[in-house]
Structure formats: structure tokens, C-alpha cells
Design a protein around this motif. Structure first.
Motif, mmCIF file in Angstrom:
data_model
loop_
_atom_site.group_PDB
_atom_site.id
_atom_site.type_symbol
_atom_site.label_atom_id
_atom_site.label_comp_id
_atom_site.label_asym_id
_atom_site.label_seq_id
_atom_site.Cartn_x
_atom_site.Cartn_y
_atom_site.Cartn_z
ATOM 1 N N TYR A 74 3.396 29.854 7.743
ATOM 2 C CA TYR A 74 1.996 30.035 8.169
ATOM 3 C C TYR A 74 1.877 31.327 8.967
ATOM 4 O O TYR A 74 2.735 31.656 9.787
ATOM 5 C CB TYR A 74 1.577 28.840 9.032
ATOM 6 N N ILE B 258 -4.082 20.998 -0.101
ATOM 7 C CA ILE B 258 -4.112 22.423 0.220
ATOM 8 C C ILE B 258 -4.089 23.305 -1.028
ATOM 9 O O ILE B 258 -4.550 24.440 -0.996
ATOM 10 C CB ILE B 258 -2.951 22.762 1.178
ATOM 11 N N ARG C 110 -9.611 28.784 11.336
ATOM 12 C CA ARG C 110 -8.413 28.153 11.908
ATOM 13 C C ARG C 110 -8.665 27.867 13.386
ATOM 14 O O ARG C 110 -9.285 28.688 14.083
ATOM 15 C CB ARG C 110 -7.189 29.071 11.757
ATOM 16 N N LEU D 57 -8.371 27.709 -0.932
ATOM 17 C CA LEU D 57 -7.714 27.923 0.364
ATOM 18 C C LEU D 57 -6.594 28.946 0.192
ATOM 19 O O LEU D 57 -5.759 28.814 -0.711
ATOM 20 C CB LEU D 57 -7.155 26.601 0.899
ATOM 21 N N SER E 8 -3.350 29.433 5.472
ATOM 22 C CA SER E 8 -3.662 28.021 5.705
ATOM 23 C C SER E 8 -2.388 27.222 5.449
ATOM 24 O O SER E 8 -1.488 27.679 4.752
ATOM 25 C CB SER E 8 -4.802 27.546 4.792
ATOM 26 N N PHE F 39 -8.064 23.082 10.959
ATOM 27 C CA PHE F 39 -8.961 23.911 10.157
ATOM 28 C C PHE F 39 -10.355 23.298 10.115
ATOM 29 O O PHE F 39 -10.520 22.076 10.189
ATOM 30 C CB PHE F 39 -8.400 24.077 8.730
#
Length: 297
Positions: free
Chosen positions: A106, A188, A214, A253, A258, A271
Motif C-alpha cells: 500500500y 478490491i 483514504r 479501485l 487502495s 476508505f
């Protein structure tokens, strides 16, 4: 072709460098030994860290690191490489250090999670060591706690607005915008979908936008930093949208920016999605929807 200098390179079995937790990382260390030379062995190091900070500028005194992965392998003993190309295979399992779990790669502002592989060939005191590094991307399946994914219906009117003075609400031209998100607990790797409908709007609409946000929380040294920041913003409606027309909501996404939702005692990654209506006169309204992201197994 002939190379004039010795070199070392890491070649992974997965071209996209993406692996899942508990999977084996396999590959080849490719070494070109120009004119041949002796060496003290080839070593491989794999590391993974969560880096957190209370400052968006990442000031070193504010940075904390939590190690998730630590591995060292001697892939080749001391010896001599003859002139030419040598390929040394390697393999290791993606297993977290004791007491930790691997988290998905991430890239954030206050929190980042990354994994690296380093290789070193020590050629003794008279020759410079050969070094190479590469990042690997980790995907971590997460358990879905919600078995039924029901749509999230919404209706936006002057009376539902928050953080607006009650006297000001009376002067706002009437509007009613309804719709739904098909789910707020989202896989996701699948798009976020839904629809909206401008039933009434006395004021002309200029644009409708969908903003992915975020929300990063860092807790350390008695300090709490919680900040929301935009990841991406897409326009889903342009101009004064026809009334009573269902307009699709659709957003893919982004990778790396993310990840599955993380709730941890030291840090949290969450999120949200904002549906933003921009009116012709320049003012706008925003409806916020918290999301829960997960990756299936």
C-alpha cells in the motif's frame, strides 16, 4: 552479446512481481562474471515494513517502522564463477515474522507498506560487491465479516445536509437526488457500482463527481493523527443532467493506492467515497459513504 562489466540481476517467476501471502517466491539470480572471478558467496535478503508517520512530509523523527517480513538465505556458497552468465535459482515462502501478519502492499501519505528483495555477491576486498534489489507486491486475502451485501440507498435533500446553518438551508433552491450503491463492502478487484437520479433540482447542475478518499490513522507516542486525503476523482455526470434519469456510478479501485481495510492498534487504513454535486452557481454538496474493502481468497 559481450558485456564489459560484471553485473547481477533478480528475475522473478511472476512477471508482474505480485504474490499472495504464504505463496512461494521463486526466481533466478542472473550473474554475469566478466573474465571470471572468485567470490565469498551470494546472499538474498527479503524484508517487509509498515512505515508510519505523523507528518505528511515524512520527517525522520516522526517515522516509525514495523517489520512484517525478514528472511536471509545463502543462495550460493563461496567459490569461483567462470567467465560468462550464471543463473542461480532461489525460492522462499512468504511468511510473516512471529507475532505479525503480512499486510497488502500500500502507498499512502501517512502509512506505506512495502516488501523488497536484495541480493549481494561479495567479491572480496579487492573488488566491489555486486548488488541488486527489486520490490515485490503482496496481496493478502481478508475475511469478509458480512455475508449479505445489501444495496445502500440514499436520498439527498436540503434537509439531509449536515454542517449547514439552519437559516441557510431555507435559502437553498430545492433539490432531491436519490440513488444507491450496490454495496459498501467491496471486493478490491471489482469496480464500485451504483446509480443516482436527479429527481428535482431548481438550480442548474454543472457536474457530478465521484471521489475516492483514504482515511489514515496513526497512533504512536501518545499522539493520534487522523487525516483524509483524495486518491482519485472522476466525473460521472457533465452539465445539467436530465431529471429522472438513472445515471450509473462506476469506479475501478486503483492498485497500490487502495488495499483491504486495516484496523490495527497502531494504525488504521480506511476508505470512503464522496458523491459530489457541483451547481452552476459554484457551490457544491457532498454525500459521504464509508467503504469496507476486502480481497477474497
Amino acid at each position: 552479446y559481450a558485456m564489459e562489466h560484471s553485473s547481477i540481476e533478480i528475475k522473478l517467476s511472476h512477471a508482474d512481481k505480485t504474490y499472495r501471502s504464504n505463496e512461494k517466491v521463486e526466481g533466478i539470480i542472473s550473474i554475469y562474471a566478466h573474465k571470471g572471478w572468485s567470490h565469498h558467496g551470494v546472499s538474498l535478503f527479503a524484508e517487509g515494513f509498515v512505515h508510519t508517520t505523523h507528518s505528511p512530509k515524512g520527517l525522520s523523527e516522526d517515522c516509525k517502522s514495523l517489520q512484517l517480513l525478514k528472511l536471509e538465505i545463502d543462495v550460493c556458497p563461496s567459490g569461483k564463477f567462470s567467465d560468462g552468465l550464471i543463473e542461480v535459482p532461489f525460492s522462499f515462502p512468504l511468511v510473516a515474522v512471529p507475532g505479525q501478519n503480512l499486510l497488502e502492499t500500500y502507498r499512502g501519505i501517512y502509512i506505506s507498506i512495502n516488501y523488497m528483495i536484495y541480493v549481494t555477491c561479495d567479491r572480496g576486498v579487492m573488488k566491489k560487491s555486486l548488488k541488486a534489489e527489486t520490490e515485490i507486491l503482496i496481496e493478502v486475502p481478508s475475511i469478509s465479516t458480512q455475508s449479505i451485501f445489501s444495496p445502500h440507498d440514499f436520498a439527498i435533500t436540503p434537509n439531509t445536509l449536515e454542517n449547514v446553518n439552519s437559516e441557510l438551508i431555507a435559502s437553498i433552491p430545492d433539490f432531491r437526488i436519490t440513488g444507491k450503491l450496490h454495496k459498501t463492502k467491496c471486493l478490491i478487484n471489482q469496480p464500485l457500482t451504483g446509480e443516482f437520479n436527479v429527481e428535482i433540482s431548481l438550480e442548474c447542475i454543472r457536474s457530478v463527481e465521484l471521489q475516492l478518499v483514504r482515511v489514515e490513522t496513526v497512533l504512536s507516542d501518545g499522539k493520534i493523527t487522523k487525516e483524509a486525503s483524495e486518491i482519485q476523482n472522476i466525473q460521472i455526470g457533465d452539465g445539467n443532467i436530465c431529471r429522472n434519469l438513472f445515471v450509473p456510478i462506476y469506479m475501478v479501485l486503483p492498485r497500490l493506492y487502495s488495499c483491504p481495510t486495516v484496523i490495527n492498534p497502531q494504525f488504521q487504513i480506511e476508505f470512503e467515497i464522496n458523491l459530489i454535486i457541483v451547481f452552476q452557481e459554484g457551490y457544491m454538496l457532498s454525500e459521504n459513504f464509508p467503504l469496507s474493502l476486502y480481497r477474497d481468497s
